[in-house]
Scaffold this active site. Structure first.
Site, PDB file in Angstrom:
ATOM      1  CD  GLU A 609      -2.882 -59.971  32.455  1.00  0.00           C
ATOM      2  OE1 GLU A 609      -3.023 -58.816  32.886  1.00  0.00           O
ATOM      3  OE2 GLU A 609      -2.457 -60.908  33.128  1.00  0.00           O
ATOM      4  CD  GLU A 669      -6.302 -47.158  33.557  1.00  0.00           C
ATOM      5  OE1 GLU A 669      -5.711 -48.222  33.759  1.00  0.00           O
ATOM      6  OE2 GLU A 669      -5.788 -46.179  32.998  1.00  0.00           O
ATOM      7  CG  HIS A 698      -3.981 -47.758  40.610  1.00  0.00           C
ATOM      8  ND1 HIS A 698      -4.600 -47.668  39.387  1.00  0.00           N
ATOM      9  CD2 HIS A 698      -3.910 -49.077  40.904  1.00  0.00           C
ATOM     10  CE1 HIS A 698      -4.866 -48.881  38.961  1.00  0.00           C
ATOM     11  NE2 HIS A 698      -4.464 -49.748  39.855  1.00  0.00           N
TER      12      HIS A 698
END
Ligand code: GLN
Ligand code: ZN
Length: 758
Positions: A609, A669, A698
């Site tokens: 990011e 992930e 999640h």
């Protein structure tokens, strides 16, 4: 006369009032009317805080997200919420988060996708479009807020997201091209602008930050089409660009038929002179001189020196503003009564930034003498920071100077290392592990809070955390995992935990910034040269290792992630701060190794990011980011195994840099992508071990053994089995033990199946 205005104000309130109101509504504790009343109060407070401005943003307030607001204004809602009962607000929250309030029935739908707003840590709800998307104006929210502002005597400037950026942010749900929707979208914008003009808005701020990115020809053309269509409308348009420089889009931005242009003069100061040259004589230039992305005081004399010639040239056509919306900074420094007073004197939050703007405008409009005291006070604060011994640590600076490439280099290549590591660790094929954290139970949080408030002595706190660690170790042994973790019970947050122990960091009490919806984050403030007074994790990990014969991973956060989730210094390049962090983490790694820890994981959750908005700048970022990781990680012996973890799965365009980090094992992930995201690792012939996540942490759903076996079988079609690990997607801190245990039981059982089949 230079005029002053603002692009947007933080909507959360100085004490996070919005968060508490939203959550009370969602829980069914408050009615919609009560929520709206609180929202109205917050808007009134925000406008009052901006009363010194000539133009005040209206419509920047949002009950969840400004992009979602725009989708509602344009009538672009996903079909899945059509025809559901309840109010418009219920539907708004359904798109935002899958459900509205408790008492409006469970019309649960899947929430809209969320993604980062440009290069900020703010997340917006991605507008969904298809070839058949139609638009229809719903201006009630905006007109309502405009009327409210006017009734309060606020010189209102409505703020909307421009049509091209809106489409740029959208995502096609079919194989159409979203740009084809422009012609359907523009009439709705025209109607909206007409209505705003009818309601008395002289100026409308139309945000087009897509102009600071690299645009293909069709997107550039879309800007021409859009603004030539909208120019027939009455309100004057201030086209706002921010978060970077215009570069090859500069002439385009200057020449669009609007009444004014806003540019980010913090990130693009060098470009402003060129904009002044190119901008047609009849247009206003709004110069964003106050940093809307950071928390430092502006050096006002420095800005004035640079701005004066520009002010001379532009006269009435000059407007001054923060560089971007103040959404990205905390609300009010006045709340920080506990903050170290030196450091506090160097800071400005949203409210203080607007005060700086007022001083600048007065200096230009009335002469420096009118604000001599303010300028002197500002200069004194700037000088105090520049000269402070707390900021500058010559030993750290010289260590960074002495960094050589050798520091980031492992002793041997991976193939040689892995042989030694396998002998030493004696792991089975498809080794199983987890990413670090185990559930942060209410008891853990309560104990930490009591310790922070000094209600319990340090010894009691340590004893409780040790008990948590012991429980985590026992559970993992029972489950039969191969590489254990201590569970991170003692950590509040993966960055804050390290920031609190490093010299060069401070923490605010109320420095919250909206991340998404009701979620706010409080980034630590990196103010000075970074050093590590003492080991940060060694005692905990040593204790955890003492409880078991299985290998225990030492768990650290990497330098790039610490940097990217902090407010950082503006007096040196980010790369310098990152290298300083790298040296501190390196010391910790070496202390762990010396303490007998054979596996060390360094999380770089935020490496991706930090990528700049423009691709042309990626390489330089990746170079220093990867070098920082290498310095932190690679000073160990061949036998010591380095892991890293990244909680995302887009590696397509950065795989080379990931490989260059040279971690022995990377866990990522992948479960939601059905392992397809391993393709890039396969194609690149990524050489080291990979642990592709086998289930989504999640979700409360428990993955079955078959599901995990199937996913790992797909993984093994791409990556040789000897190099595969079996682990969840990410840390388990947000889950409950009753979810974690069956999920990990199945993970371990799946690894067993895979081994038997191999
Ligand atoms: N080790 C951390 C954890 O398990 C990693 C979290 C993250 O990557 N966001 O919680
Ligand atoms: Zn993660």
């Amino acid at each position: 006369m230079a005029l002053i205005h603002n692009l947007g104000y933080p909507r959360i309130g100085a004490q996070r009032e919005l968060k508490f109101a939203q959550e009370a509504f969602w829980k069914g504790l408050e009615s919609e009317a009560e929520l709206q009343a609180q929202a109205k109060n917050l808007r009134a407070e925000n406008w009052a805080a901006q009363s010194a401005l000539d133009l005040v943003p209206v419509g920047d307030f949002s009950l969840y997200d400004q992009v979602l607001d725009m989708s509602f204004t344009l009538g672009n809602l996903p079909a899945r919420v059509e025809g559901l009962e309840g109010s418009e607000l219920d539907n708004y929250f359904r798109v935002a988060r899958g459900r509205s309030a408790k008492d409006s029935g469970c019309h649960c739908v899947h929430a809209g996708e969320m993604t980062k707003w440009f290069d900020t840590n703010y997340h917006y709800i991605v507008p969904e479009v298809t070839a058949g998307t139609t638009f229809a104006l719903n201006a009630d929210r905006l007109l309502g807020q405009l009327a409210e502002a006017q009734a309060a005597g606020v010189p209102a400037k409505p703020v909307i997201i421009g049509p091209v950026t809106y489409l740029w942010l959208s995502k096609e749900k079919d194989d159409s091209n979203r740009l084809d929707l422009l012609s359907a979208l523009l009439p709705v914008y025209s109607q909206l602008l007409e209505k705003l003009a009818d309601a008395g808005a002289e100026w409308v701020q139309i945000d087009e930050p897509a102009l600071v990115t690299e645009l293909d020809a069709d997107w550039k053309h879309a800007f021409e089409t859009a603004y030539h269509t909208l120019k027939a409308n009455r309100p004057k348009l201030l086209l706002a660009t921010y978060f970077g420089t215009l570069q090859e889009n500069l002439q385009l931005a200057c020449n669009l038929p609007v009444a004014g242009l806003h540019v980010d003069a913090v990130r693009g100061r060098e470009e402003v002179a060129k904009v002044v040259d190119w901008l047609p004589q009849h247009k206003v230039l709004s110069v964003g001189v106050i940093d809307g992305r950071n928390i430092w005081k502006t050096h006002l004399n420095g800005v004035l020196e640079w701005l004066n010639p520009i002010a001379g040239k532009l006269g009435e056509r000059l407007w001054l503003a923060p560089s971007c919306s103040l959404l990205h900074v905390p609300v009010d420094l006045d709340s920080e009564v506990k903050l170290d007073s030196d450091i506090r004197s160097w800071l400005a939050f949203a409210k203080q930034k607007l005060a700086e703007l007022t001083i600048l405008a007065r200096a230009i409009n009335e002469g420096y003498d009118a604000v001599a005291d303010d300028l002197a006070a500002n200069q004194a604060a700037i000088d105090s920071r520049t000269g402070s011994e707390r900021v500058h640590n010559p030993a750290v600076k010289s260590e960074v100077q002495n960094i050589t490439a050798a520091l980031g280099q492992r002793q041997s290549p991976y193939a040689a290392r892995v042989a030694k590591q396998r002998t030493r660790l004696n792991l089975p094929l498809y080794p199983t592990t987890t990413i670090g954290s185990f559930p942060q139970t209410p008891e853990i949080r309560k104990t930490r809070l009591a310790f922070k408030k000094q209600e319990i002595p340090a010894a009691d706190y340590t004893a409780s955390m040790k008990a948590e660690i012991e429980q985590a170790v026992r559970e993992q042994e029972k489950l039969g995992l191969d590489v254990l973790v201590h569970g991170e019970a003692e950590r509040n947050d993966m960055v804050e935990y390290f920031g609190e122990q490093l010299d060069g960091y401070v923490f605010s009490q109320f420095g919250w910034v909206q991340s998404y919806g009701s979620r706010c984050v409080k980034p630590p403030i990196l103010f000075g040269d970074i050093s590590r007074p003492k080991a940060m994790t060694v005692d905990w990990i040593k204790y955890a290792q003492s409880l078991t014969d299985k290998p225990m991973k030492g768990m650290l956060t990497g330098p790039v992630t610490i940097l990217n989730w902090s407010f950082v210094r503006d007096d040196q390049p980010r790369s310098q701060s990152c290298l300083q962090l790298a040296l501190a983490v390196r010391q910790e790694v070496q202390d762990l190794e010396a303490a007998g820890v054979n596996i060390i994981q360094i999380d770089e959750a935020a490496l991706r990011e930090g990528l700049p908005l423009r691709r042309s700048e990626w390489k330089s970022y990746l170079d220093w980011a990867v070098e920082s990781f290498r310095i932190a990680a690679n000073g160990v012996k061949d036998e010591t195994q380095i892991h890293t973890h990244m909680c995302y799965s887009e590696f397509n365009d950065i795989i080379e840099s990931i490989a260059h980090m040279d971690a022995d094992v990377i866990t990522i992930e992948t479960s939601r992508s059905d392992m397809e995201l391993l393709d890039v690792f396969e194609k690149f012939e990524y050489p080291n071990d990979i642990g592709p996540g086998v289930y989504d942490i999640h979700s409360p759903n428990i993955p079955s053994v078959e599901q995990i076996v199937e996913l790992m079988t797909k993984a093994a079609e791409r990556i040789p089995a000897e190099r595969l690990w079996v682990n969840p997607d990410c840390g388990l801190k947000t889950r409950q033990w009753q979810e974690v245990i069956p999920a990990l039981e199945n993970t371990v059982a799946a690894a067993q199946v895979l081994r038997e089949r191999a």
